[in-house]
Design an enzyme around this catalytic site. Sequence first.
Site, mmCIF file in Angstrom:
data_model
loop_
_atom_site.group_PDB
_atom_site.id
_atom_site.type_symbol
_atom_site.label_atom_id
_atom_site.label_comp_id
_atom_site.label_asym_id
_atom_site.label_seq_id
_atom_site.Cartn_x
_atom_site.Cartn_y
_atom_site.Cartn_z
ATOM 1 N N HIS A 1 -0.709 -7.926 3.201
ATOM 2 C CA HIS A 1 -0.340 -8.428 4.540
ATOM 3 C C HIS A 1 -1.277 -7.946 5.641
ATOM 4 O O HIS A 1 -1.138 -8.335 6.792
ATOM 5 C CB HIS A 1 1.130 -8.137 4.868
ATOM 6 C CG HIS A 1 1.446 -6.721 5.247
ATOM 7 N ND1 HIS A 1 1.405 -6.274 6.542
ATOM 8 C CD2 HIS A 1 1.839 -5.658 4.500
ATOM 9 C CE1 HIS A 1 1.774 -4.997 6.587
ATOM 10 N NE2 HIS A 1 2.031 -4.596 5.354
ATOM 11 N N CYS B 1 4.015 2.625 13.390
ATOM 12 C CA CYS B 1 4.975 3.516 12.753
ATOM 13 C C CYS B 1 5.510 4.543 13.733
ATOM 14 O O CYS B 1 6.510 5.186 13.471
ATOM 15 C CB CYS B 1 4.333 4.227 11.571
ATOM 16 S SG CYS B 1 3.433 3.092 10.543
ATOM 17 N N ASN C 1 -5.952 3.395 10.684
ATOM 18 C CA ASN C 1 -5.218 2.263 11.239
ATOM 19 C C ASN C 1 -5.048 2.306 12.741
ATOM 20 O O ASN C 1 -4.835 1.286 13.372
ATOM 21 C CB ASN C 1 -3.842 2.144 10.559
ATOM 22 C CG ASN C 1 -3.136 3.469 10.438
ATOM 23 O OD1 ASN C 1 -3.608 4.379 9.736
ATOM 24 N ND2 ASN C 1 -2.021 3.619 11.114
ATOM 25 N N ALA D 1 0.817 -1.210 0.000
ATOM 26 C CA ALA D 1 0.000 0.000 0.000
ATOM 27 C C ALA D 1 0.852 1.262 0.000
ATOM 28 O O ALA D 1 0.447 2.294 -0.530
ATOM 29 C CB ALA D 1 -0.950 0.006 1.199
ATOM 30 N N THR D 2 2.045 1.189 0.570
ATOM 31 C CA THR D 2 2.924 2.368 0.543
ATOM 32 C C THR D 2 3.227 2.748 -0.901
ATOM 33 O O THR D 2 3.089 3.915 -1.292
ATOM 34 C CB THR D 2 4.249 2.078 1.295
ATOM 35 O OG1 THR D 2 3.938 1.760 2.656
ATOM 36 C CG2 THR D 2 5.180 3.274 1.258
ATOM 37 N N THR E 1 9.439 -7.183 -13.092
ATOM 38 C CA THR E 1 8.975 -8.563 -13.203
ATOM 39 C C THR E 1 8.015 -8.882 -12.069
ATOM 40 O O THR E 1 8.325 -8.629 -10.900
ATOM 41 C CB THR E 1 10.181 -9.528 -13.150
ATOM 42 O OG1 THR E 1 11.061 -9.210 -14.216
ATOM 43 C CG2 THR E 1 9.720 -10.978 -13.262
ATOM 44 N N SER F 1 -3.229 -3.621 0.470
ATOM 45 C CA SER F 1 -2.013 -4.287 0.961
ATOM 46 C C SER F 1 -2.369 -5.703 1.394
ATOM 47 O O SER F 1 -3.253 -5.887 2.230
ATOM 48 C CB SER F 1 -1.438 -3.503 2.141
ATOM 49 O OG SER F 1 -0.377 -4.230 2.720
HETATM 50 C C1 LIG Z 1 -0.269 -0.871 6.545
HETATM 51 C C2 LIG Z 1 -0.797 0.362 5.938
HETATM 52 C C3 LIG Z 1 -0.149 0.976 4.860
HETATM 53 C C4 LIG Z 1 1.168 0.478 4.324
HETATM 54 O O1 LIG Z 1 1.017 -0.724 3.634
HETATM 55 P P1 LIG Z 1 2.303 -1.572 3.199
HETATM 56 O O2 LIG Z 1 1.724 -2.633 2.324
HETATM 57 O O3 LIG Z 1 2.869 -2.121 4.463
HETATM 58 O O4 LIG Z 1 3.220 -0.677 2.485
HETATM 59 C C5 LIG Z 1 -0.725 2.094 4.314
HETATM 60 N N1 LIG Z 1 -1.874 2.591 4.792
HETATM 61 C C6 LIG Z 1 -2.513 2.045 5.835
HETATM 62 C C7 LIG Z 1 -3.790 2.648 6.311
HETATM 63 C C8 LIG Z 1 -2.002 0.910 6.446
HETATM 64 O O5 LIG Z 1 -2.635 0.380 7.484
#
Ligand SMILES: *Cc1c(COP(=O)(O)O)cnc(C)c1O
Length: 400
Positions: free
Chosen positions: A217, A345, A167, A84-85, A255, A215
């Site tokens: 994970h 974070c 989050n 997501a980053t 890739t 994202s």
């Molecule tokens: C975890 C998170 C991200 C970052 O996602 P990654 O896949 O770890 O880079 C961005 N935004 C929110 C709201 C998140 O909870």
Amino acid sequence: MTLTPPPANIRKPVYLDYAATTPVAPQVAAKMAECLTLEGNFANPASRSHMLGWQAEEAVEHAREQVAVLIGADTREIVWTSGATEANNLALKGAAENYRILHKAGGHIVVSAIEHKAVLDPASWLEAQGFAVTRVQPNHEGIITAENLQAALRDDTFLVSIMQVNNELGCINDIKSLAAICKSRGILFHCDAAQSAGKIAIDVKDLGVDLLSLSAHKFYGPKGIGALYVRRAADVKIAAQIHGGGHERNMRSGTLATHQCVGMGESAELAQNNLVGDAQRITELRDLLWHGIADLPNLKRNSTSSQCVSGILNVAFVQDESHGCDGEMLLLSLRDLAVSSGSACNSASMSPSYVLKAIGLNDTQAQASLRFSVGRYTTREEIEFAIEHIRSVVMKLMKS
Ligand SMILES: *Cc1c(COP(=O)(O)O)cnc(C)c1O
């Protein structure tokens, strides 16, 4: 080389940090393992000259379909990213670059003040590049209201980015209303859905968003893979931020990691199938945890919004300077629980959470706040253990 195993008397803490990351679902890990070795589906999905490449491509495209289904998108609207980053960076910088190419000037961007750093930092970077940025404050529950968004818009606003679920607090924004305001003014709408996807039903067409970040994970898929939904329309254009080969319809080269794509696809389908059941069970456990500690002295629940995602409980263990626990002591004492202070974070630095401060907490309250996040594999026994542990630690800290 042999690694020294940890001493047997070190017990694993109870994991209540599912909002930071989730373990990979076993069935997802099994599918991923099939895409790595010589016997497996290891070839380059971009190899067009042999059957092994086509097989890898087929696996990646099946996974793309699974991700698209989770959010009601067309497969051609899914761009794989590393998470997501990266998806947020691509959305914000890609839209901004495209705007500058068209208008030969920097326009205005609106984000919420309590976005994840993965939106706030690209916004600040764009500000340094000559774009104007407004950060909209939430209400006391962490919600971005239509009034506050409307007040921030300008004639040259071209992009708005508001997260669906915060989050730290778990509160849910009314994305459909916010996106409608932007649509009526021809403004692109981006939504960071990293905390909502796989937890609440998402239909991008119904929400009316142009760009949406995911994202894997956060919903029992692997780390290092995500996606950006890019609505197929002439007015939704983003400039690539990574060049080299023109993968992903020229929006994101590199890739494709077959095992990662397959992992995200499987976890998306699993989340989709378990959406209602997971949410019900997780809400019950979250409420059990809250009711088990709510009567402790000087406790305050952060975010009382009725619109809240199932797994997150954020609590301040202090009323004012003289009544309550020291946040650092509290976290240190809760050794048997894996939880976050405010946000993952922010844990490296002990600076108070900007999210909690934005909803009205002072530094002391923010620093004495913990985020408990419950997930698919949390058991009733773990919650009961957590309640006992929190109660005894808080009572001990109150006395000293
Ligand atoms: C975890 C998170 C991200 C970052 O996602 P990654 O896949 O770890 O880079 C961005 N935004 C929110 C709201 C998140 O909870």
